[in-house]
Design an enzyme around this catalytic site. Structure first.
Site, PDB file in Angstrom:
ATOM      1  N   LYS A  14      38.293  34.762  23.407  1.00  0.00           N
ATOM      2  CA  LYS A  14      39.364  34.824  25.057  1.00  0.00           C
ATOM      3  C   LYS A  14      38.870  36.651  24.785  1.00  0.00           C
ATOM      4  O   LYS A  14      40.242  36.250  26.131  1.00  0.00           O
ATOM      5  CB  LYS A  14      40.356  34.226  24.299  1.00  0.00           C
ATOM      6  CG  LYS A  14      40.427  32.633  23.431  1.00  0.00           C
ATOM      7  CD  LYS A  14      41.525  31.327  23.232  1.00  0.00           C
ATOM      8  CE  LYS A  14      42.344  32.130  21.962  1.00  0.00           C
ATOM      9  NZ  LYS A  14      41.651  32.334  20.374  1.00  0.00           N
ATOM     10  N   ARG A  89      50.026  26.837  20.909  1.00  0.00           N
ATOM     11  CA  ARG A  89      49.043  26.989  20.331  1.00  0.00           C
ATOM     12  C   ARG A  89      49.297  25.733  19.204  1.00  0.00           C
ATOM     13  O   ARG A  89      48.948  24.943  18.508  1.00  0.00           O
ATOM     14  CB  ARG A  89      49.046  28.022  19.176  1.00  0.00           C
ATOM     15  CG  ARG A  89      47.746  28.458  19.139  1.00  0.00           C
ATOM     16  CD  ARG A  89      47.828  29.729  18.123  1.00  0.00           C
ATOM     17  NE  ARG A  89      46.865  30.384  17.519  1.00  0.00           N
ATOM     18  CZ  ARG A  89      46.463  31.763  18.103  1.00  0.00           C
ATOM     19  NH1 ARG A  89      46.439  32.161  19.172  1.00  0.00           N
ATOM     20  NH2 ARG A  89      45.552  32.257  17.329  1.00  0.00           N
ATOM     21  N   ARG A 128      33.559  41.050  13.324  1.00  0.00           N
ATOM     22  CA  ARG A 128      34.470  41.890  14.471  1.00  0.00           C
ATOM     23  C   ARG A 128      35.402  41.755  13.604  1.00  0.00           C
ATOM     24  O   ARG A 128      36.108  44.012  13.063  1.00  0.00           O
ATOM     25  CB  ARG A 128      35.568  40.709  15.062  1.00  0.00           C
ATOM     26  CG  ARG A 128      37.165  41.749  15.739  1.00  0.00           C
ATOM     27  CD  ARG A 128      37.412  40.199  17.032  1.00  0.00           C
ATOM     28  NE  ARG A 128      38.521  39.371  15.652  1.00  0.00           N
ATOM     29  CZ  ARG A 128      39.102  39.103  16.728  1.00  0.00           C
ATOM     30  NH1 ARG A 128      38.564  38.343  18.456  1.00  0.00           N
ATOM     31  NH2 ARG A 128      40.171  38.002  16.498  1.00  0.00           N
ATOM     32  N   ARG A 134      41.499  44.905  12.129  1.00  0.00           N
ATOM     33  CA  ARG A 134      42.793  43.622  11.656  1.00  0.00           C
ATOM     34  C   ARG A 134      42.546  42.584  10.451  1.00  0.00           C
ATOM     35  O   ARG A 134      41.453  42.740  10.192  1.00  0.00           O
ATOM     36  CB  ARG A 134      42.376  42.414  13.022  1.00  0.00           C
ATOM     37  CG  ARG A 134      43.074  43.020  14.118  1.00  0.00           C
ATOM     38  CD  ARG A 134      42.667  41.933  15.470  1.00  0.00           C
ATOM     39  NE  ARG A 134      42.665  40.497  14.805  1.00  0.00           N
ATOM     40  CZ  ARG A 134      43.074  39.381  15.511  1.00  0.00           C
ATOM     41  NH1 ARG A 134      42.772  39.037  16.533  1.00  0.00           N
ATOM     42  NH2 ARG A 134      43.077  38.344  15.220  1.00  0.00           N
ATOM     43  N   ARG A 146      42.456  30.153   9.080  1.00  0.00           N
ATOM     44  CA  ARG A 146      42.513  30.017  10.862  1.00  0.00           C
ATOM     45  C   ARG A 146      42.149  29.177  11.485  1.00  0.00           C
ATOM     46  O   ARG A 146      42.501  27.840  12.693  1.00  0.00           O
ATOM     47  CB  ARG A 146      42.000  31.426  11.475  1.00  0.00           C
ATOM     48  CG  ARG A 146      43.620  32.615  11.427  1.00  0.00           C
ATOM     49  CD  ARG A 146      42.559  33.642  11.424  1.00  0.00           C
ATOM     50  NE  ARG A 146      42.698  34.223  12.439  1.00  0.00           N
ATOM     51  CZ  ARG A 146      41.736  35.594  12.473  1.00  0.00           C
ATOM     52  NH1 ARG A 146      41.347  36.111  11.725  1.00  0.00           N
ATOM     53  NH2 ARG A 146      41.031  35.356  14.400  1.00  0.00           N
TER      54      ARG A 146
HETATM   55  P1  ADP Z   1      42.445  34.676  17.160  1.00  0.00           P
HETATM   56  O1  ADP Z   1      42.486  33.853  18.304  1.00  0.00           O
HETATM   57  O2  ADP Z   1      41.425  35.304  16.860  1.00  0.00           O
HETATM   58  O3  ADP Z   1      43.243  34.368  16.004  1.00  0.00           O
HETATM   59  P2  ADP Z   1      45.638  35.811  17.804  1.00  0.00           P
HETATM   60  O4  ADP Z   1      45.325  37.790  18.391  1.00  0.00           O
HETATM   61  O5  ADP Z   1      45.395  35.044  19.600  1.00  0.00           O
HETATM   62  O6  ADP Z   1      43.841  36.294  17.705  1.00  0.00           O
HETATM   63  O7  ADP Z   1      46.054  35.066  16.629  1.00  0.00           O
HETATM   64  C1  ADP Z   1      46.143  35.789  15.690  1.00  0.00           C
HETATM   65  C2  ADP Z   1      47.379  35.707  14.506  1.00  0.00           C
HETATM   66  O8  ADP Z   1      48.554  35.705  15.208  1.00  0.00           O
HETATM   67  C3  ADP Z   1      46.843  33.772  14.341  1.00  0.00           C
HETATM   68  O9  ADP Z   1      46.495  34.240  13.651  1.00  0.00           O
HETATM   69  C4  ADP Z   1      48.847  33.221  14.212  1.00  0.00           C
HETATM   70  O10 ADP Z   1      49.084  33.771  13.253  1.00  0.00           O
HETATM   71  C5  ADP Z   1      49.990  34.721  15.544  1.00  0.00           C
HETATM   72  N1  ADP Z   1      49.382  33.327  16.158  1.00  0.00           N
HETATM   73  C6  ADP Z   1      48.684  34.117  17.471  1.00  0.00           C
HETATM   74  N2  ADP Z   1      49.507  33.022  18.750  1.00  0.00           N
HETATM   75  C7  ADP Z   1      50.152  31.893  18.125  1.00  0.00           C
HETATM   76  C8  ADP Z   1      50.900  31.183  18.855  1.00  0.00           C
HETATM   77  N3  ADP Z   1      50.457  30.826  19.627  1.00  0.00           N
HETATM   78  N4  ADP Z   1      51.549  30.541  17.863  1.00  0.00           N
HETATM   79  C9  ADP Z   1      51.779  30.683  16.496  1.00  0.00           C
HETATM   80  N5  ADP Z   1      51.394  31.744  16.297  1.00  0.00           N
HETATM   81  C10 ADP Z   1      50.223  32.730  17.133  1.00  0.00           C
END
Ligand code: ADP
Length: 197
Positions: A14, A89, A128, A134, A146
């Site tokens: 994404k 999400r 990654r 990260r 996750r």
């Molecule tokens: P990835 O898609 O690789 O997991 P993101 O950068 O989108 O990475 O998200 C990293 C973390 O941030 C998630 O594992 C979660 O803990 C938190 N997070 C991100 N977006 C949301 C959301 N919309 N609702 C709840 N937690 C979120």
């Protein structure tokens, strides 16, 4: 306004594809992951709270991310469209987003869902983690959490938008250019449709 959601499990690409889409179509990019990481690096109270969940691979509570998105939408009243990345999400976030957009007299046009096999996801995220810095990519247990959170709480979001015929699956494996092209084809066909209506 043309608003879209780029959807898919962690590691589905994404972030990479968002960057390409922003460069081409000039949407305003709203990534809750990026917004949360920025709060963490600035050591804000919200960042400190969010970090506890993120480090474990769990979702941050709905009210926190919904508040953040609501603020970000208000900050860009003249955007020609928003690209939501990593949001919504949960079903509750999806309902909240629909309401926020309705207040602006607009809606989600399409959800583009990247599909990638589970083993490929883990391979990509572990790789990654070697370079991204990260902390949530560094540990296979956190990565698996996750992906589990995704199946349990996030995949219902696709069903929510599918009811309105707004979901399009795009194969998230292949070259970055091939995937980008498939996304652009779909966006342009939807843009033509929304111009007509
Ligand atoms: P990835 O898609 O690789 O997991 P993101 O950068 O989108 O990475 O998200 C990293 C973390 O941030 C998630 O594992 C979660 O803990 C938190 N997070 C991100 N977006 C949301 C959301 N919309 N609702 C709840 N937690 C979120």
């Amino acid at each position: 306004m043309f608003n879209l959601i780029l959807f898919g499990p962690p590691g589905s690409g994404k972030g990479t594809q968002s960057e390409n889409l922003i460069a081409k179509y000039h949407f305003k990019h709203l990534s809750t992951g990026d917004l949360l990481r920025s709060e963490i690096s600035r050591k804000t109270p919200l960042g400190k709270e969010a970090k506890k969940f993120m480090d474990k691979g769990q979702l941050v509570p709905d009210e926190v991310v919904i508040g953040m998105i609501s603020f970000a939408l208000d900050e860009h009243p003249h955007a020609k469209g928003f690209l939501f990345d990593g949001f919504p999400r949960t079903s509750q976030q999806a309902e909240a987003l629909d309401k926020l957009l309705e207040l602006k007299d607009t809606a989600i046009e399409v959800m583009l869902a990247l599909t990638v096999t589970e083993e490929e996801l883990v391979t990509r995220l572990v790789k990654r983690g070697e370079t991204s810095g990260r902390t949530d990519d560094n540990n296979e247990h956190v990565i698996r959490t996750r992906i589990l959170e995704y199946h349990k709480k996030t995949s219902p979001v696709a069903e929510y938008y599918a009811r309105d015929g707004k979901v399009v699956n795009i194969k998230g494996e292949g070259t970055i250019e091939e995937i980008f092209q498939a996304l652009c084809d779909e966006i342009e066909s939807r843009m033509r449709k929304s111009e007509k209506s």
